[in-house]
Write an enzyme that holds these catalytic residues in place. Structure first.
Site, PDB file in Angstrom:
ATOM      1  N   GLU A 160       0.813  -1.218   0.000  1.00 42.15           N
ATOM      2  CA  GLU A 160       0.000   0.000   0.000  1.00 42.15           C
ATOM      3  C   GLU A 160       0.844   1.265   0.000  1.00 42.15           C
ATOM      4  O   GLU A 160       0.509   2.255  -0.665  1.00 42.15           O
ATOM      5  CB  GLU A 160      -0.965   0.007   1.179  1.00 42.15           C
ATOM      6  CG  GLU A 160      -2.180  -0.891   0.994  1.00 42.15           C
ATOM      7  CD  GLU A 160      -1.859  -2.375   1.142  1.00 42.15           C
ATOM      8  OE1 GLU A 160      -0.763  -2.697   1.634  1.00 42.15           O
ATOM      9  OE2 GLU A 160      -2.690  -3.218   0.766  1.00 42.15           O
ATOM     10  N   HIS A 192     -11.927  -5.061   8.161  1.00 44.01           N
ATOM     11  CA  HIS A 192     -12.540  -4.876   6.843  1.00 44.01           C
ATOM     12  C   HIS A 192     -13.819  -4.053   6.961  1.00 44.01           C
ATOM     13  O   HIS A 192     -14.754  -4.233   6.188  1.00 44.01           O
ATOM     14  CB  HIS A 192     -12.853  -6.230   6.194  1.00 44.01           C
ATOM     15  CG  HIS A 192     -11.637  -7.018   5.829  1.00 44.01           C
ATOM     16  ND1 HIS A 192     -10.899  -7.710   6.743  1.00 44.01           N
ATOM     17  CD2 HIS A 192     -11.002  -7.198   4.645  1.00 44.01           C
ATOM     18  CE1 HIS A 192      -9.892  -8.311   6.134  1.00 44.01           C
ATOM     19  NE2 HIS A 192      -9.924  -8.008   4.866  1.00 44.01           N
TER      20      HIS A 192
HETATM   21  C1  LIG Z   1      -1.554  -5.092   3.842  1.00 43.00           C
HETATM   22  C2  LIG Z   1      -2.655  -5.847   3.165  1.00 43.00           C
HETATM   23  N1  LIG Z   1      -3.063  -5.491   1.938  1.00 43.00           N
HETATM   24  C3  LIG Z   1      -4.064  -6.145   1.318  1.00 43.00           C
HETATM   25  C4  LIG Z   1      -4.689  -7.187   1.932  1.00 43.00           C
HETATM   26  C5  LIG Z   1      -5.864  -7.897   1.248  1.00 43.00           C
HETATM   27  N2  LIG Z   1      -5.516  -9.304   0.977  1.00 43.00           N
HETATM   28  C6  LIG Z   1      -5.893 -10.293   1.813  1.00 43.00           C
HETATM   29  S1  LIG Z   1      -5.251 -11.777   1.354  1.00 43.00           S
HETATM   30  C7  LIG Z   1      -4.539 -11.103  -0.021  1.00 43.00           C
HETATM   31  C8  LIG Z   1      -3.728 -11.959  -0.936  1.00 43.00           C
HETATM   32  C9  LIG Z   1      -2.650 -12.627  -0.144  1.00 43.00           C
HETATM   33  O1  LIG Z   1      -1.800 -13.327  -0.981  1.00 43.00           O
HETATM   34  P1  LIG Z   1      -0.654 -14.190  -0.349  1.00 43.00           P
HETATM   35  O2  LIG Z   1       0.099 -13.399   0.648  1.00 43.00           O
HETATM   36  O3  LIG Z   1       0.136 -14.764  -1.472  1.00 43.00           O
HETATM   37  O4  LIG Z   1      -1.399 -15.320   0.466  1.00 43.00           O
HETATM   38  P2  LIG Z   1      -2.343 -16.471  -0.109  1.00 43.00           P
HETATM   39  O5  LIG Z   1      -3.722 -15.938  -0.106  1.00 43.00           O
HETATM   40  O6  LIG Z   1      -1.853 -16.827  -1.446  1.00 43.00           O
HETATM   41  O7  LIG Z   1      -2.168 -17.578   0.860  1.00 43.00           O
HETATM   42  C10 LIG Z   1      -4.777  -9.732  -0.089  1.00 43.00           C
HETATM   43  C11 LIG Z   1      -4.297  -8.846  -1.154  1.00 43.00           C
HETATM   44  C12 LIG Z   1      -4.268  -7.516   3.230  1.00 43.00           C
HETATM   45  N3  LIG Z   1      -4.835  -8.472   3.936  1.00 43.00           N
HETATM   46  N4  LIG Z   1      -3.246  -6.833   3.816  1.00 43.00           N
END
Ligand SMILES: Cc1ncc(C[n+]2csc(CCOP(=O)(O)OP(=O)(O)O)c2C)c(N)n1
Ligand SMILES: Cc1ncc(C[n+]2csc(CCOP(=O)(O)OP(=O)(O)O)c2C)c(N)n1
Ligand SMILES: [Mg+2]
Ligand SMILES: [Mg+2]
Lengths: 334, 320, 334, 320
Positions: free
Chosen positions: C68, C135
């Site tokens: 972000e 959220h």
């Molecule tokens: C700082 C932040 N930005 C955005 C999000 C929204 N978000 C939740 S899960 C996710 C994807 C996460 O991807 P990854 O870290 O690869 O984990 P996976 O879901 O693949 O296990 C996002 C963008 C968040 N939780 N925290």
């Protein structure tokens, strides 16, 4: 050494009072430790922790990389392990870099998870020292809408020591803002009790009694308010000065008692006016003491701009004694 | 792993029945990472894990119960009293703590846990998880660097499952191996087959030993694949079907059970028995969760601070 | 297709109105581009940007890593290059991760450096959807004390489109909060003008006229206020509902005009009460319309806690229609 | 480099005379980094630099004037109208922008500048600086990773000068070579002798060429030494005297001037003439700065937003 010199010697500055609190708490409780940038053998940018590294060792006074979010996160984790971390922000302005860690992790933890994160985040705040836009901040309002953080800002050496001790012993996270303008201000030197004491969080102090108008403030602005009260007294206006000491949760009772007596209130702070904590105070007074108000509540605060650096600009930016006098005079005539 | 898979499948059913409130996150196909790594911890030594959204397996391995998980997903008066959702819960006495949503922020916090072990001169290790996506965040960097500089007993597992929500790993990072991130901190980094639960267990065990010897943190990349969408509403149309098939063939549960069978550590009968035991246990757990009441609305007022009660309806307070 | 069905088809949701604004602005001005997480071919977590990637290409709808601070920093840099970036926070809660970038870099830039950083940061805010503590946030007060940021939160499809267009054309940074509860709310469907229009930043809208009490609010709470006004009307109390639309700077004139008419004010918002923006509004009214106030200003807002997840808790946490009715009834009887 | 050194020395004198308001930051001994790298940029191609606290040399190279620097340090109505201090000023039309204090935050911002070049299909390159200390911050990571993933024409120079305030590099990072950080982003990383202005120039030039070829960002570590304390109030008692002596012998100015003499590119007379020209110019600049008025207090009200005037003394506004 004459008695007078001796007395002089036992007097401490605001800054030394903070250091005494740290030292005494670290002595009292081995779980208390310090973490931050350059706070170790260097003693910190303002030398608040000077000598503590030598006295308590590198395990209790931990130098870190330049990583405010990690400092505060690590403090939170250590708190969960039963420690009492006191994290220093080199300037409180850098607390912005850890905003998410503070507002989303630390403040919400007890509510979400059922156990607390007792820790203190302290650092120098405030302007008047020509520090410019990034070394003069007063961030209390940034954190006031995130339930779960207490916010403290002392204005005397006695309070600084007692409140910092209370903050360290508190079961919940406390942000502790130290106005750097006060650190070595001669006016603030005082002799502190030899015995252990705390100043309770959440209690304001009436710094000067008065009957015509209440000035509610905290931090370095307390002195502007007191100076204004002197001037007002000459003009026959009796101002009461309340030093909140704790900003969140603030001492509504003391504030209301005063306003119910004077029927007029000025809220004074150094942060910008719009969105500042003054709004909260003013709104609370209106909510709870409307009947007693004989005039509008006036907020005297800094301009809605960043803190400019050059002396004429910064002086214009910040509330001056005459601004307070003017506002109080206007209120009294209302 | 079976348990994890079956808990999630049960949640899928509960969700279809409208009993789950909010999104359901699946870790299907990547259970090996969470389970293998959590199994490598030594709770008696104090080790603490911080599972995140794909780590139900770690929650269950550390002693979180299916009942708790169902209570959470059903917004019942469970471990977080309804305040938090899904696997956002922890139990320090069972050596795991719950996450925040903001990806990366648990890393500095787990550094603090590790620092606590170090200051207490205890042998504990702090294990933290992050996704390939979450590893792009600032606190990931600050935390790993702090752990390295302070020589903390800390393990970070990057679960590289090919995607972060809809974003494929190659648009998250230029790296092909996330363990190379370790090179930026002067700490050991290993890449492990995340669908091989034993390999994950071994890598974590080694990292934990290293940490206990005072040699500081380790970064482990666990390579796996997210078999379902980000959450239930996501049909992952963006994932090539071949990839799903390819990875499906590498299912960590099938693979591990085959190993057990081949090495004679378990018979087909054993596995069947386990599955039906789990079925039975989950039915009980669901019943327990369903029987759990929703939290009382007014409990929302409690415990922002120790023993605090928030103010309610200040407009009703007497104005005087 | 009957005329009625056709009319129906041309009606857009709140969310579609936002998308239309983005599409039209991207068409109008090639300097406008979008940046954020999963906003490209996936169309964003809420599908606000759906189709735009296909229409404008990957150079104008840029997917980023989960970063972000970098998203907002990069948007700021691109703004300095003459672009008009619209950055999406997947949930507005994650804006906390970029707090420093917004408050220290973006908000202060023009003042310090003499040239602006025209950019928009938009994303879904607000609760009522069982999103839990991370959220469901309403972060307007976090940013209100940092001069240099405008904060907008529309409550109708028409306003969402017009205000987002205004934000994109604004010469300064604008935070644009979209209450996710409104995204697809059938009640909000409306037919928008075919021609280009903007809704000016800084202007409130009187959503319902009334004579006994003014309810000042914004975002999804507008509907709670309107529903409360219906109920109040049944009880013979005539409530005026003001939708601020822009939070910073808010439309003092419209608020004061209403309060001077009704002499009673309720400030309503979804964020926690303490430290919320309601304090600013209340304090301003007291300052500027004290003479007209016949009763205290009441702030109706959420509890001073994180946003809890479970329905009974979240419902208890958030201001309900009956809370507003109760407060207004009390005020009217004052 | 001479100019940079002499401007700072002049500032030292002005500071002793009480004419400097606030702290004075010296880049003595490390001028090679800022000057060499900034010289490698091509302003005609649009290249933009973002100097930070030790990069006065880059400011002057890009066309910032000594008068502006003196005005800034004296809080005069100079380039920032007294709003900002020291070298916190920029001039987009001269291809450099001023920093914020929060270390690391300029990196994502400069990614945005680089992104602008890329979107416009212009050949420009964005050059950003960070210290060994500042490189520990979150935005450094987020920015570098974004630059890598988006293939941005971006250069980050890590000025490794041995200290971050009082903190020696080994307590900032476990790395011995900060260019290894590049490995975490899949981008090229080079370490260069920061006291060799030509080497810095070459490394930057190569990185810029690479960026212009569309090959994305480069990380350059420039190894140098902070010869003075963090700021004027800091006597750097924590720095071993031998280190100061050792690095003093590697002074980049002496070294470069020796090279010029040896290669016959300049004579001693040329250098003397340059020095006295600079002396004269700086005397003029100081006079100009001294003659510049302080800003008017009331100008503090202006330009938070375009053409805005902040409200002053709201308590005097008529209540009606
Ligand atoms: C700082 C932040 N930005 C955005 C999000 C929204 N978000 C939740 S899960 C996710 C994807 C996460 O991807 P990854 O870290 O690869 O984990 P996976 O879901 O693949 O296990 C996002 C963008 C968040 N939780 N925290
Ligand atoms: C985020 C942040 N934290 C703390 C500071 C305070 N600070 C200013 S300079 C400095 C040391 C910087 O060290 P380094 O990055 O190595 O640069 P150097 O001074 O050696 O050139 C610190 C801690 C800051 N400016 N920003
Ligand atoms: Mg992933
Ligand atoms: Mg350094």
């Amino acid at each position: 050494m004459t008695a007078e010199v001796h007395e002089q010697a036992r007097q401490v500055t605001f800054l030394e009072a903070i250091r005494e609190a740290l030292r005494e708490e670290m002595t009292r409780d081995e779980k208390v430790f310090l973490i931050g940038e350059d706070i170790g053998s260097y003693g910190g940018a303002f030398k608040v922790t000077e000598g503590l590294h030598a006295e308590f060792g590198a395990d209790r006074v931990i130098d870190t990389p330049i990583s405010e979010a990690a400092i505060i996160g690590a403090a939170a984790g250590a708190a969960m392990m039963g420690f009492k971390p006191v994290a220093e922000m080199q300037f409180i302005d850098f607390i912005s870099c850890a905003f998410d860690q503070l507002t989303n992790v630390v403040s919400k933890w007890r509510y979400r998870m059922g156990f607390g994160v007792p820790m203190v985040v302290r650092g120098p705040c405030g302007g008047g020292v020509r520090g410019g836009p990034f070394h003069s901040g007063n961030p209390e309002a940034f954190f006031a809408n995130s339930a779960g953080l207490k916010i403290v800002e002392p204005s005397t050496a006695y309070d600084a020591k007692g409140l910092l001790k209370a903050a360290i012993r508190d079961p919940d996270p406390v942000l502790f803002f130290e106005h750097k303008y006060l650190y070595r201000l001669p006016r603030l030197r005082e002799t502190l009790p030899d015995e252990d004491y705390i100043v309770p969080i959440g209690k304001a102090s009436v710094r000067r009694e008065g009957s015509d108008v209440t000035i509610i403030t905290f931090g370095a602005m307390v002195y502007r308010a007191l100076d204004a009260a002197d001037k007002l007294a000459e003009a026959g206006i009796s101002a009461e000065v309340i030093d909140l000491r704790t900003i969140v949760p603030f001492d509504v009772e003391t504030v209301l008692a005063s306003v119910k007596k004077t029927n007029r209130a000025i809220v004074l702070h150094e942060a910008s006016r719009t969105g500042g904590f003054g709004g909260e105070i003013s709104a609370t007074i209106t909510e709870k003491a409307f009947e007693w108000l004989e005039a509008p509540i006036i907020r005297v605060a800094s301009l809605d701009t960043p803190v400019p650096y050059s002396p004429p600009l910064e002086d214009f930016y910040m509330p001056q004694v005459d601004d307070i006098v003017e506002a109080a005079t206007r209120l009294s005539a209302y | 792993m079976r348990l994890t898979r079956m808990v999630e499948e049960k949640l899928g059913i509960l969700s279809t029945q409208g009993k789950v409130i909010g999104s359901l996150y699946r870790s299907m196909g990547q259970e090996g990472t969470a389970v293998g790594s959590a199994f490598a911890l030594e709770p008696e030594m104090g080790d603490v894990a911080a599972p995140i959204l794909r780590d139900l397996g770690a929650v269950l391995t550390m002693g979180g119960t299916p009942t708790e998980v169902f209570q959470q997903y059903m917004a019942k008066n469970g471990p977080t009293r309804g305040r938090e959702l899904n696997i956002h819960f922890g139990a320090p006495e069972r050596n795991f703590i719950g996450p925040v949503s903001m990806l990366g922020e648990m890393i500095p916090l787990m550094c603090g846990i590790a620092l606590g072990f170090k200051m207490r001169k205890q042998p504990g290790v702090a294990l933290c998880y992050i996704g390939d996506g979450g590893s792009s965040t600032g606190p990931t960097h600050e935390g790993l660097n702090l752990a390295a500089v302070l020589d903390l007993p800390f393990i970070l597992i990057i679960e590289n499952n090919g995607y972060a929500y809809s974003t494929p790993t190659e648009r998250q990072s230029r790296l092909t191996r996330f363990s190379d991130r370790a090179l930026a901190y002067g700490i050991p980094g290993v890449t492990v087959d995340g669908n091989d639960v034993v390999a994950v267990w071994e890598a974590t065990r080694e990292a934990a030993d290293r940490a206990r010897r005072g040699e500081g943190p380790t970064l482990i990349e666990s390579v796996t694949f997210r078999m379902k969408g980000h959450a239930q509403h996501d049909n992952q149309a963006y994932v090539p079907i071949e990839d799903i098939e390819e990875w499906g063939a590498k299912d960590p549960i099938v693979r591990h059970e085959r190993l057990l069978l081949e090495t004679g550590m378990a018979s087909l009968g054993d596995i069947d028995a386990m599955v039906s035991d789990i079925h039975a246990a989950l039915d009980v757990a669901v019943a327990e969760a369903e029987a759990t009441p929703m939290p009382e609305g007014s409990t929302a007022l409690l415990d922002v601070f120790e023993n605090s009660v928030a103010e309610r309806k200040p407009w009703l307070a007497p104005i005087s």
